[in-house]
Write an enzyme that holds these catalytic residues in place. Structure first.
Site, PDB file in Angstrom:
ATOM      1  N   GLY A  95      49.362  66.852  55.115  1.00 15.25           N
ATOM      2  CA  GLY A  95      49.148  67.908  54.119  1.00 15.25           C
ATOM      3  C   GLY A  95      50.315  68.884  54.158  1.00 15.25           C
ATOM      4  O   GLY A  95      51.392  68.564  54.693  1.00 15.25           O
ATOM      5  N   ALA A 113      52.808  77.106  53.136  1.00 12.33           N
ATOM      6  CA  ALA A 113      53.438  75.860  52.688  1.00 12.33           C
ATOM      7  C   ALA A 113      52.662  75.327  51.496  1.00 12.33           C
ATOM      8  O   ALA A 113      51.440  75.473  51.424  1.00 12.33           O
ATOM      9  CB  ALA A 113      53.437  74.838  53.807  1.00 12.33           C
ATOM     10  N   LYS A 142      42.179  85.362  63.489  1.00 13.90           N
ATOM     11  CA  LYS A 142      42.478  84.630  62.250  1.00 13.90           C
ATOM     12  C   LYS A 142      41.180  84.357  61.487  1.00 13.90           C
ATOM     13  O   LYS A 142      41.110  84.506  60.267  1.00 13.90           O
ATOM     14  CB  LYS A 142      43.218  83.323  62.608  1.00 13.90           C
ATOM     15  CG  LYS A 142      43.547  82.406  61.459  1.00 13.90           C
ATOM     16  CD  LYS A 142      44.923  82.721  60.906  1.00 13.90           C
ATOM     17  CE  LYS A 142      45.350  82.057  59.626  1.00 13.90           C
ATOM     18  NZ  LYS A 142      44.880  80.849  59.160  1.00 13.90           N
ATOM     19  N   ASN A 169      40.001  85.203  57.582  1.00 18.28           N
ATOM     20  CA  ASN A 169      39.564  84.137  56.682  1.00 18.28           C
ATOM     21  C   ASN A 169      38.138  84.375  56.173  1.00 18.28           C
ATOM     22  O   ASN A 169      37.822  84.058  55.027  1.00 18.28           O
ATOM     23  CB  ASN A 169      39.657  82.763  57.365  1.00 18.28           C
ATOM     24  CG  ASN A 169      41.085  82.280  57.529  1.00 18.28           C
ATOM     25  OD1 ASN A 169      41.469  81.756  58.554  1.00 18.28           O
ATOM     26  ND2 ASN A 169      41.915  82.458  56.503  1.00 18.28           N
ATOM     27  N   ASN A 212      38.821  84.355  52.205  1.00 16.21           N
ATOM     28  CA  ASN A 212      38.626  83.041  51.582  1.00 16.21           C
ATOM     29  C   ASN A 212      37.381  82.951  50.697  1.00 16.21           C
ATOM     30  O   ASN A 212      37.493  82.542  49.535  1.00 16.21           O
ATOM     31  CB  ASN A 212      38.648  81.952  52.659  1.00 16.21           C
ATOM     32  CG  ASN A 212      40.016  81.855  53.332  1.00 16.21           C
ATOM     33  OD1 ASN A 212      40.735  82.843  53.398  1.00 16.21           O
ATOM     34  ND2 ASN A 212      40.381  80.695  53.830  1.00 16.21           N
ATOM     35  N   ASN A 260      44.666  86.302  46.172  1.00 23.61           N
ATOM     36  CA  ASN A 260      44.329  87.206  47.282  1.00 23.61           C
ATOM     37  C   ASN A 260      44.503  88.670  46.879  1.00 23.61           C
ATOM     38  O   ASN A 260      43.683  89.527  47.227  1.00 23.61           O
ATOM     39  CB  ASN A 260      45.198  86.900  48.503  1.00 23.61           C
ATOM     40  CG  ASN A 260      44.922  85.519  49.081  1.00 23.61           C
ATOM     41  OD1 ASN A 260      44.054  84.804  48.591  1.00 23.61           O
ATOM     42  ND2 ASN A 260      45.666  85.139  50.102  1.00 23.61           N
TER      43      ASN A 260
HETATM   44  O1  KPL Z   1      44.832  81.751  55.831  1.00 23.47           O
HETATM   45  C1  KPL Z   1      44.666  82.038  54.662  1.00 23.47           C
HETATM   46  C2  KPL Z   1      44.050  80.984  53.811  1.00 23.47           C
HETATM   47  O2  KPL Z   1      44.213  81.004  52.596  1.00 23.47           O
HETATM   48  O3  KPL Z   1      43.386  80.112  54.379  1.00 23.47           O
HETATM   49  C3  KPL Z   1      44.976  83.408  54.155  1.00 23.47           C
HETATM   50  C4  KPL Z   1      45.449  84.282  55.299  1.00 23.47           C
HETATM   51  C5  KPL Z   1      43.751  84.007  53.537  1.00 23.47           C
HETATM   52  C6  KPL Z   1      46.124  83.416  53.173  1.00 23.47           C
HETATM   53  O4  KPL Z   1      45.823  82.862  51.955  1.00 23.47           O
END
Ligand code: KPL
Length: 296
Positions: free
Chosen positions: A9, A120, A176, A180, A184, A194
């Site tokens: 991916g 990415a 993290k 999220n 998300n 975002n």
């Molecule tokens: O890690 C992310 C994701 O989209 O999974 C963030 C930090 C929210 C950045 O888009």
């Protein structure tokens, strides 16, 4: 080193290109049957990687597992017996709870987790774009891993810096996960980038989420201050304002999301500590409903 990337991916392909450029022998392992994959990073000339070659896999020093949390078990299970005994295994994905299910099967290997904030984008099967500079933290998940952590961090840091080691990877993963849990589900339900979460009424919801999340993280024995979490979430919203979150992209492309390993994991741990997390539960249920409408 001989490095195999399990899952081609966006993040897996990014590492494949950078590790190759740093002089490592890199191969890929995918669900498909192709014998090679060509990848161009940011309009550079294509690199051709061997793919799905058992001979390469059995000589791998480092297996980097970049599949999504919900794919970890089914992706790694068929290849464990093909790995040489001391092959290091590094997992890297959003969410928590997936690696625990496979740890007993790979207890003979040094196992690590890498959490990264690089952006990415897989533009198509052969094009990969490095959309945002970030950093990577690697930590050990078992005792066997401690000896080689510094060597791995050095190799990965030469390929795509900065890479640091962290002796408390659990804290880094919760940090993290907390972000999220806020960004998300909300971007997915509001169908927005975002940056649009910075609206006043949405920030009120995020503040409530942060209060609930901080209680759970503290009960788990890790540090989290609700106000600092709220401030950090707003910073990430601003820094990634033009991005669609990974969950938004999953729903948009009709793929399963990582909700069970993000908010779902938080809810599981909240329940274990008898902590009420109604706002997170509401978002979890709404994402589950949306996911059910996808036919994958
Ligand atoms: O890690 C992310 C994701 O989209 O999974 C963030 C930090 C929210 C950045 O888009």
């Amino acid at each position: 080193m001989n490095i195999c990337i399990l899952g081609a991916g966006a993040i897996g392909s990014l590492w494949a290109c950078y590790l190759h450029n740093a002089g490592h022998t890199v191969s890929l392992w995918t669900r498909g049957s192709e014998a090679s994959i060509s990848l161009s990073l940011d309009e550079r000339p294509p690199l051709v990687f061997p793919c799905n070659q058992e001979s390469q896999l059995s000589d791998t020093d480092v297996l980097l597992v970049t599949v999504k949390a919900w794919q970890v078990e089914s992706a790694i299970h068929p290849i464990i017996s093909l790995l040489k005994p001391h092959c290091s295994i590094i997992f890297s994905h959003n969410g928590m709870g997936a690696v625990e299910t496979v740890l007993p099967q790979i207890s003979d290997h040094p196992v690590y987790f890498a959490t990264t904030t690089h952006g990415a984008l897989r533009k198509d099967k052969n094009q990969i774009q490095h959309t945002g500079q970030g950093q990577t933290i690697i930590g050990s998940l078992n005792n066997l891993a401690d000896d080689q952590l510094d060597k791995l961090v050095e190799a990965f840091n030469l390929a795509l810096p900065p890479v640091h080691s962290d002796s408390n990877i659990g804290q880094a993963l919760w940090n993290k996960l907390a972000i999220n849990c806020c960004i998300n589900p909300l971007t997915t339900l509001k169908d927005c980038r975002n940056g649009e979460l910075a609206a006043k009424d949405t920030l009120e919801t995020i503040e409530t989420l942060c209060i609930e999340i901080a209680m759970v993280i503290n009960a788990e024995g890790y540090t989290c201050d609700k106000n600092k979490l709220f401030t950090r979430t707003k910073q990430v919203i601003e820094a990634t304002s033009a991005n669609f979150s990974s969950m938004h992209q999953d729903i948009h492309h009709n793929r399963p999301t990582e909700i069970d390993y993000i908010t779902g994991y938080l809810l599981q741990r909240a329940q274990a500590h008898n902590i009420d997390t109604p706002m997170n539960k509401k978002l979890f249920d709404q994402i589950k409903q949306k996911e059910a409408l996808n036919d994958h």
